[in-house]
Design an enzyme around this catalytic site. Sequence first.
Site, short mmCIF file in Angstrom:
data_model
loop_
_atom_site.label_atom_id
_atom_site.label_comp_id
_atom_site.label_asym_id
_atom_site.label_seq_id
_atom_site.Cartn_x
_atom_site.Cartn_y
_atom_site.Cartn_z
N HIS A 17 0.83 -1.21 0.00
CA HIS A 17 0.00 0.00 0.00
C HIS A 17 0.86 1.26 0.00
CE1 HIS A 17 -3.43 -2.63 1.31
NE2 HIS A 17 -4.08 -1.77 0.55
N GLY A 18 2.03 1.18 0.62
CA GLY A 18 2.91 2.34 0.65
C GLY A 18 3.97 2.19 1.72
#
Length: 401
Positions: free
Chosen positions: A330-331
């Site tokens: 996701h990051g």
Amino acid sequence: MDYIPYLTPYETPFYFILIGLFFIPSIILSLRGKRSMWYQNFLTILFLWISFAGPNMGQGMALIIYIVWQLLLTIIYFKYRQKNNKSGWFYLAVFLNILPMIIIKVSPFLGHQSALAFLGYSYLTFKAVQVVMEIRDGIIKEFKPTYYIQFLIFFPTISSGPIDRYRRFLNDYLNPPDQDKYVGLLGKGIQSIFLGFLYKFIIGYVLSTHLLTYVEGVALGGSHPIWGVIGYMYVYSMYLFFDFAGYSLFAVGVSYLLGYETPINFNKPFSSPNIKEFWNRWNMTLSFWFRDYVYMRLMFTLLKKKVFKSRVVASNVGYFALFFLMGIWHGLTWYYIVYGLYHALLICTNDAWLRYKKKNKEHLPSNKWTKALAIFITFNAVCFSFLIFSGFFDVLIKHYL
């Protein structure tokens, strides 16, 4: 209008007007039990151009480069696999599959945005990795570049899924539905699109534009900030569901209009009685992809190599590795990583509880009230995870400190 403007898929009503206009020939042919591949290819080129035109022309070029990269890589690995069973090249092939995504994810931390980035690159990477893994397993015995390209750039799902499986897609691609089956798909497709409108453009809009702004204001400047944070947790969770589920309904519905039974992504996730069941209902195609291509393979390796004597320990390690990877996907931000590890902890705790419950089932009640309590606990645990995921704790820390 002199031109068709750049449009992110499913973000504006105008995008659906274009679908309604350009899908008419395809629908008419499908109602006769036929499929025109040249027209489907025209639709693919048209809607990809719409999505990657204007200010995102650079993304369009990145998409073309990415497709060529994955195609050449997969062709080379398939030919190699036909002659050799060594696994070392498999790991290299998978690494090269995900290399563009790694570069794109890491680039912001180096002070710039990668020129390789484009809308939907993660979901195409999952598809590409899946094909290489199934070639290695001997499940895919025949590989045709044209089929592979159609699979990767199937435009209804290109930006954010659902993540289809190659063999399932290929079956739909090679076997168009007959007239009776297509009538059913057409009805379900239209229903999915209208339900998506309700989810994304009505409920999601109200939640994000009005309620989310209000509870954020209470949390950051109101007289009862704790209640604002709690309100933000629930409102954001509902917004995340209705926005993402609405998008997924659009993608599935448009796929149905083309005669493809793209798998659904959500199945009443907030009625789940435990966290494992939640992941069997939430963003299902992504969840099942990580389960099949990461967790199960990691478990097989850990048990085969006897890294851990206990299957329970191996399973728990597998869950933490799985959700850690999901978090950094996701990051590369602390709250995404904490979100992933939190879910790993929830699943490990849930498994421990289920083992305890199985051993002591004669002493523990099991009825509609205990199930309702389980749903309530799971719902709140999930909503708290989405509060972490939202990054709102980061905002709170910076605001109050």
